[in-house]
Design a protein around this motif. Structure first.
Motif, PDB file in Angstrom:
ATOM      1  N   SER A   1     149.851  63.980  48.523  1.00  9.07           N
ATOM      2  CA  SER A   1     150.475  63.336  47.363  1.00  9.07           C
ATOM      3  C   SER A   1     151.543  62.344  47.810  1.00  9.07           C
ATOM      4  O   SER A   1     152.293  62.600  48.747  1.00  9.07           O
ATOM      5  CB  SER A   1     151.114  64.381  46.451  1.00  9.07           C
ATOM      6  N   ARG A   2     151.602  61.202  47.122  1.00 12.58           N
ATOM      7  CA  ARG A   2     152.632  60.209  47.430  1.00 12.58           C
ATOM      8  C   ARG A   2     153.706  60.178  46.349  1.00 12.58           C
ATOM      9  O   ARG A   2     154.483  59.232  46.278  1.00 12.58           O
ATOM     10  CB  ARG A   2     151.996  58.818  47.548  1.00 12.58           C
ATOM     11  N   ALA A   3     153.741  61.217  45.528  1.00 14.23           N
ATOM     12  CA  ALA A   3     154.688  61.235  44.412  1.00 14.23           C
ATOM     13  C   ALA A   3     156.142  61.179  44.885  1.00 14.23           C
ATOM     14  O   ALA A   3     156.954  60.440  44.324  1.00 14.23           O
ATOM     15  CB  ALA A   3     154.462  62.473  43.547  1.00 14.23           C
TER      16      ALA A   3
ATOM     17  N   ARG B   1     148.521  57.433  40.041  1.00 17.09           N
ATOM     18  CA  ARG B   1     148.579  58.897  40.002  1.00 17.09           C
ATOM     19  C   ARG B   1     149.969  59.400  40.358  1.00 17.09           C
ATOM     20  O   ARG B   1     150.484  60.335  39.737  1.00 17.09           O
ATOM     21  CB  ARG B   1     147.550  59.475  40.977  1.00 17.09           C
ATOM     22  N   ALA B   2     150.574  58.799  41.381  1.00 18.28           N
ATOM     23  CA  ALA B   2     151.928  59.218  41.775  1.00 18.28           C
ATOM     24  C   ALA B   2     152.913  58.981  40.636  1.00 18.28           C
ATOM     25  O   ALA B   2     153.771  59.827  40.352  1.00 18.28           O
ATOM     26  CB  ALA B   2     152.361  58.447  43.014  1.00 18.28           C
ATOM     27  N   ALA B   3     152.788  57.846  39.973  1.00 18.01           N
ATOM     28  CA  ALA B   3     153.671  57.536  38.847  1.00 18.01           C
ATOM     29  C   ALA B   3     153.484  58.530  37.719  1.00 18.01           C
ATOM     30  O   ALA B   3     154.468  58.976  37.097  1.00 18.01           O
ATOM     31  CB  ALA B   3     153.414  56.114  38.357  1.00 18.01           C
ATOM     32  N   GLN B   4     152.239  58.893  37.446  1.00 18.84           N
ATOM     33  CA  GLN B   4     151.968  59.846  36.371  1.00 18.84           C
ATOM     34  C   GLN B   4     152.599  61.203  36.658  1.00 18.84           C
ATOM     35  O   GLN B   4     153.136  61.858  35.757  1.00 18.84           O
ATOM     36  CB  GLN B   4     150.456  60.006  36.185  1.00 18.84           C
TER      37      GLN B   4
ATOM     38  N   LEU C   1     160.713  63.111  36.235  1.00 21.90           N
ATOM     39  CA  LEU C   1     161.450  62.463  37.307  1.00 21.90           C
ATOM     40  C   LEU C   1     161.419  60.944  37.162  1.00 21.90           C
ATOM     41  O   LEU C   1     161.985  60.213  37.982  1.00 21.90           O
ATOM     42  CB  LEU C   1     160.858  62.857  38.663  1.00 21.90           C
ATOM     43  N   ALA C   2     160.745  60.481  36.127  1.00 20.19           N
ATOM     44  CA  ALA C   2     160.674  59.041  35.869  1.00 20.19           C
ATOM     45  C   ALA C   2     160.186  58.821  34.442  1.00 20.19           C
ATOM     46  O   ALA C   2     159.693  59.756  33.786  1.00 20.19           O
ATOM     47  CB  ALA C   2     159.729  58.348  36.858  1.00 20.19           C
ATOM     48  N   GLU C   3     160.349  57.619  33.977  1.00 18.00           N
ATOM     49  CA  GLU C   3     159.815  57.238  32.677  1.00 18.00           C
ATOM     50  C   GLU C   3     159.166  55.865  32.802  1.00 18.00           C
ATOM     51  O   GLU C   3     159.491  55.092  33.708  1.00 18.00           O
ATOM     52  CB  GLU C   3     160.908  57.202  31.611  1.00 18.00           C
TER      53      GLU C   3
ATOM     54  N   TYR D   1     156.704  49.538  33.493  1.00 17.29           N
ATOM     55  CA  TYR D   1     157.687  49.679  34.572  1.00 17.29           C
ATOM     56  C   TYR D   1     158.091  51.135  34.766  1.00 17.29           C
ATOM     57  O   TYR D   1     158.488  51.818  33.816  1.00 17.29           O
ATOM     58  CB  TYR D   1     158.926  48.835  34.280  1.00 17.29           C
ATOM     59  N   LEU D   2     157.990  51.580  36.008  1.00 15.40           N
ATOM     60  CA  LEU D   2     158.393  52.935  36.354  1.00 15.40           C
ATOM     61  C   LEU D   2     159.878  52.951  36.673  1.00 15.40           C
ATOM     62  O   LEU D   2     160.353  52.195  37.510  1.00 15.40           O
ATOM     63  CB  LEU D   2     157.596  53.427  37.571  1.00 15.40           C
TER      64      LEU D   2
END
Length: 223
Positions: free
Chosen positions: A166-168, A199-202, A209-211, A217-218
């Motif tokens: 995973s690259r999250a 996928r990492a952004a999701q 941890l993000a919106e 835009y992440l």
């Protein structure tokens, strides 16, 4: 710069920055950053009027140079924009942590150079203004380091159950450090496919941890 897909055409803005970095390098190494910066600022003020801010009256510019990309903000102060002389001086100092015996620290030291140093009629000595700037800047950096260390550990803990592939977490670190990025920019920065970046952004969004702003835009958040 890779993430934002910046190209060589932007290099002209940095010609003056490179020159000022070389000028600062002439003083290094040093055990007295205040004296170096005082001499550096005086040499800029005396060497070219391009470093002196515009005069203001009633919150508006009464004199400005069209070739200087400065911005008048609501307070009536001058904020140097990219390409301006003060911007170049600020970036040069920020990119020389060796001035402050931080040669091994992977960080910039922004905020040392400020419009206050380039007033035509300074309201305090250059040395006093530099001391004030340095105190404020390093207090902010210290707090940032504390906050970043906690956020890093908390985010790592919240993502530790993911597969090793995973690259999250890498995506969170990059986005948290640079600010809003779209998923294509994230893919460039991590050198992965857009699908992997998506996928990492999701994962980051799902774990709070993000919106996503405008579904584009992440924006990474501290846990």
């Amino acid at each position: 710069m890779r993430a934002k897909n910046y190209r060589e055409r932007f290099s002209l803005e940095f010609v003056n920055v490179d020159y000022l970095c070389e000028k600062l390098d002439e003083y290094l190494p040093t055990s007295d950053p205040l004296s170096v910066l005082d001499e550096f600022v005086h040499s800029l003020r005396e060497g070219s009027s391009a470093y002196l801010e515009a005069e203001f009256s009633a919150g508006r510019a009464v004199h400005d140079r069209p070739n200087e990309k400065n911005v008048l903000v609501k307070t009536g102060e001058l904020r140097p924009g990219p390409g301006s002389s003060m911007w170049a001086a600020g970036l040069a100092v920020a990119s020389r942590p060796e001035l402050f015996r931080l040669a091994k620290a992977p960080l910039l030291v922004p905020g040392i150079i400020s419009p206050r140093l380039f007033k035509r009629l300074p309201d305090m000595s250059i040395s006093d203004a530099l001391q004030m700037n340095m105190a404020n800047v390093f207090e902010e950096i210290w707090q940032d380091v504390i906050d970043l260390h906690k956020a890093f550990n908390d985010a790592e803990r919240l993502l530790e159950d993911l597969y090793a592939s995973s690259r999250a977490f890498d995506a969170w670190k990059f986005a948290y450090g640079i600010g809003p990025v779209n998923r294509l920019e994230l893919a460039r920065a991590l050198d992965v496919t857009p699908k992997t970046a998506y996928r990492a952004a999701q994962v980051l969004v799902e774990r709070d941890l993000a919106e996503l702003r405008d579904n584009r835009y992440l924006i990474a958040k501290a846990p």
